[in-house]
Design a protein around this motif. Structure first.
Motif, mmCIF file in Angstrom:
data_model
loop_
_atom_site.group_PDB
_atom_site.id
_atom_site.type_symbol
_atom_site.label_atom_id
_atom_site.label_comp_id
_atom_site.label_asym_id
_atom_site.label_seq_id
_atom_site.Cartn_x
_atom_site.Cartn_y
_atom_site.Cartn_z
ATOM 1 N N ILE A 42 -9.634 -15.153 -0.363
ATOM 2 C CA ILE A 42 -8.797 -14.880 -1.534
ATOM 3 C C ILE A 42 -8.078 -13.547 -1.342
ATOM 4 O O ILE A 42 -8.702 -12.527 -1.051
ATOM 5 N N THR A 43 -6.770 -13.565 -1.497
ATOM 6 C CA THR A 43 -5.957 -12.350 -1.439
ATOM 7 C C THR A 43 -5.244 -12.201 -2.778
ATOM 8 O O THR A 43 -4.696 -13.172 -3.295
ATOM 9 N N MET A 44 -5.277 -10.985 -3.319
ATOM 10 C CA MET A 44 -4.679 -10.762 -4.630
ATOM 11 C C MET A 44 -3.731 -9.577 -4.598
ATOM 12 O O MET A 44 -4.025 -8.545 -4.002
ATOM 13 N N GLN A 45 -2.592 -9.739 -5.253
ATOM 14 C CA GLN A 45 -1.616 -8.662 -5.404
ATOM 15 C C GLN A 45 -1.157 -8.606 -6.857
ATOM 16 O O GLN A 45 -1.243 -9.596 -7.579
ATOM 17 N N VAL A 46 -0.651 -7.438 -7.244
ATOM 18 C CA VAL A 46 -0.120 -7.259 -8.593
ATOM 19 C C VAL A 46 1.361 -6.905 -8.487
ATOM 20 O O VAL A 46 1.739 -6.031 -7.706
ATOM 21 N N LEU A 47 2.185 -7.592 -9.262
ATOM 22 C CA LEU A 47 3.608 -7.283 -9.342
ATOM 23 C C LEU A 47 3.814 -6.367 -10.540
ATOM 24 O O LEU A 47 3.718 -6.811 -11.689
ATOM 25 N N LEU A 82 8.430 -12.455 -4.037
ATOM 26 C CA LEU A 82 7.508 -11.880 -5.020
ATOM 27 C C LEU A 82 6.355 -11.178 -4.324
ATOM 28 O O LEU A 82 5.938 -10.081 -4.709
ATOM 29 N N ARG A 83 5.849 -11.803 -3.290
ATOM 30 C CA ARG A 83 4.733 -11.232 -2.538
ATOM 31 C C ARG A 83 5.143 -9.926 -1.868
ATOM 32 O O ARG A 83 4.368 -8.964 -1.822
ATOM 33 N N ALA A 84 6.370 -9.882 -1.370
ATOM 34 C CA ALA A 84 6.857 -8.662 -0.722
ATOM 35 C C ALA A 84 7.075 -7.542 -1.732
ATOM 36 O O ALA A 84 6.885 -6.367 -1.417
ATOM 37 N N ALA A 85 7.477 -7.893 -2.959
ATOM 38 C CA ALA A 85 7.745 -6.882 -3.989
ATOM 39 C C ALA A 85 6.470 -6.367 -4.646
ATOM 40 O O ALA A 85 6.459 -5.292 -5.245
ATOM 41 N N ALA A 86 5.393 -7.130 -4.544
ATOM 42 C CA ALA A 86 4.136 -6.761 -5.200
ATOM 43 C C ALA A 86 3.439 -5.621 -4.455
ATOM 44 O O ALA A 86 3.747 -5.325 -3.299
ATOM 45 N N LEU A 87 2.502 -4.994 -5.148
ATOM 46 C CA LEU A 87 1.703 -3.946 -4.528
ATOM 47 C C LEU A 87 0.817 -4.544 -3.433
ATOM 48 O O LEU A 87 0.380 -5.692 -3.546
ATOM 49 N N PRO A 88 0.523 -3.776 -2.381
ATOM 50 C CA PRO A 88 -0.417 -4.266 -1.361
ATOM 51 C C PRO A 88 -1.780 -4.563 -1.997
ATOM 52 O O PRO A 88 -2.101 -4.039 -3.070
ATOM 53 N N PRO A 89 -2.594 -5.389 -1.361
ATOM 54 C CA PRO A 89 -3.874 -5.787 -1.958
ATOM 55 C C PRO A 89 -4.765 -4.633 -2.408
ATOM 56 O O PRO A 89 -5.304 -4.667 -3.522
ATOM 57 N N LEU A 90 -4.949 -3.595 -1.592
ATOM 58 C CA LEU A 90 -5.831 -2.490 -1.980
ATOM 59 C C LEU A 90 -5.283 -1.730 -3.178
ATOM 60 O O LEU A 90 -6.026 -1.372 -4.101
ATOM 61 N N MET A 91 -3.972 -1.481 -3.196
ATOM 62 C CA MET A 91 -3.360 -0.816 -4.334
ATOM 63 C C MET A 91 -3.428 -1.705 -5.576
ATOM 64 O O MET A 91 -3.577 -1.212 -6.701
ATOM 65 N N SER A 92 -3.335 -3.013 -5.382
ATOM 66 C CA SER A 92 -3.431 -3.942 -6.507
ATOM 67 C C SER A 92 -4.814 -3.883 -7.146
ATOM 68 O O SER A 92 -4.953 -3.874 -8.380
ATOM 69 N N LEU A 93 -5.844 -3.825 -6.314
ATOM 70 C CA LEU A 93 -7.208 -3.724 -6.843
ATOM 71 C C LEU A 93 -7.404 -2.405 -7.581
ATOM 72 O O LEU A 93 -8.099 -2.345 -8.604
ATOM 73 N N ASP A 94 -6.785 -1.336 -7.070
ATOM 74 C CA ASP A 94 -6.850 -0.046 -7.768
ATOM 75 C C ASP A 94 -6.212 -0.157 -9.147
ATOM 76 O O ASP A 94 -6.706 0.419 -10.119
ATOM 77 N N MET A 95 -5.092 -0.877 -9.237
ATOM 78 C CA MET A 95 -4.429 -1.031 -10.532
ATOM 79 C C MET A 95 -5.297 -1.847 -11.491
ATOM 80 O O MET A 95 -5.416 -1.518 -12.679
ATOM 81 N N ILE A 96 -5.912 -2.922 -10.997
ATOM 82 C CA ILE A 96 -6.807 -3.721 -11.848
ATOM 83 C C ILE A 96 -7.954 -2.866 -12.351
ATOM 84 O O ILE A 96 -8.317 -2.903 -13.533
ATOM 85 N N ARG A 97 -8.510 -2.040 -11.467
ATOM 86 C CA ARG A 97 -9.621 -1.157 -11.850
ATOM 87 C C ARG A 97 -9.160 -0.136 -12.889
ATOM 88 O O ARG A 97 -9.879 0.152 -13.855
#
Length: 304
Positions: free
Chosen positions: A183-188, A241-256
């Motif tokens: 599973i890979t997750m990103q945040v836009l 959309l995937r290119a515009a989104a935050l990288p996975p690690l930064m996305s997890l930081d945002m969720i946190r």
């Protein structure tokens, strides 16, 4: 599937030497309900009734296992077909504009989502729909599990679906995906502005033979796209959309970060509570009671 379910009930009932009335008594329904099931007429069986029939006919969970496929026939053709494709896909790429995708929802979050905008007539139907959604998640733990790539709009994180506690558990579930390599997750984030999928969600499925299928969904509709040229266009939209989104690690930081903000927000007293506490503190310190907009009432006594 409903016809298959009815045929199995009839065969098991006959083998058990029961009449329709006797089976109805054992499952606490009228005999005409058993007739409807066996003849595939009337309402489809509920999950509760499927379990009761399984127990009464000693079917070893056969009817319970068949039930999701029967119940799925109540969905529109495009939705049912999408679910069938999803169960065979080797890769699932999703952009979620409004809510967490069903494959990653907690049970309470799913229940809150399904309560909104649905024509469910009872709590039983709601619980059946939740059970069906949770059942679809089981594939993520099987050997043939798909690769799942999810891009979440920032709005998905900040909308407290089900309340702060339910949303907190849901955000924790998203953070837990870090332990799942498939599973890979990103945040836009909001600051990316407008984009091609604005206003709706998008899913691109890759099938075992390498072909691709796209699915778009709004609040009250969905569309399955199978034309190769159109699918390629939607796949390109997803890649952007995937290119515009935050990288996975930064996305997890945002969720946190959102999760921590929500937790702090849950501890902030309401305006009326803050005013009451301020009044109590002033009284304890010899001050006057607050009035109007929270200003301190001046002491009118003449000075010596």
């Amino acid at each position: 599937m409903a016809a298959l379910f009815g045929a199995r009930v009839r065969r098991l009932r006959t083998a058990a030497g029961l009449t329709q009335a006797e089976l109805g008594d054992r499952t606490h329904v009228v005999s005409t309900r058993i007739t409807q099931i066996e003849r595939t007429s009337g309402a489809k069986p509920t999950l509760e009734l499927a379990r009761a029939l399984d127990a009464a006919l000693d079917a070893d969970d056969l009817l319970v296992d068949l039930w999701p496929y029967v119940y799925r026939e109540a969905f529109p053709d495009w939705s049912r077909k999408f679910m069938e494709y999803s169960e065979r896909a080797v890769t699932i790429r999703q952009y979620a504009a409004h809510v967490v995708p069903g494959l990653l929802q907690t049970e309470d979050y799913a229940r809150a989502v399904l309560r909104v905008g649905r024509t469910l007539s009872s709590e039983e139907q709601l619980e059946e729909r939740v059970a069906l959604r949770m059942g679809r998640q089981e594939r993520l733990g099987t050997p043939d599990r798909p690769e799942l790539w999810v891009v979440l709009d920032e709005a998905v994180l900040r909308r407290p679906v089900g309340g702060r506690e339910v949303m907190g558990e849901q955000l924790a579930r998203l953070l837990g995906t870090t332990a799942e390599p498939h599973i890979t997750m990103q945040v836009l984030p909001f600051d990316q502005g407008e984009h091609d999928a604005l206003g709706g969600s998008l899913t691109v499925l890759t099938m075992p033979d390498g072909s691709e299928i796209a699915y778009t969904e709004g609040a009250h509709y969905g569309q399955l796209i199978e034309d190769p040229d159109q699918v390629r266009s939607f796949a390109l939209t997803y890649d952007r959309l995937r290119a515009a989104a935050l990288p996975p690690l930064m996305s997890l930081d945002m969720i946190r970060s959102v999760m921590e903000d929500n937790h702090r927000g849950a501890n902030v007293p309401s305006r009326s509570e803050r005013r009451r506490l301020a009044q109590e503190q002033l009284q304890q310190s010899g001050g006057r009671r607050l009035r109007g907009g929270g200003r301190r009432v001046p002491d009118r006594r003449p000075r010596p």
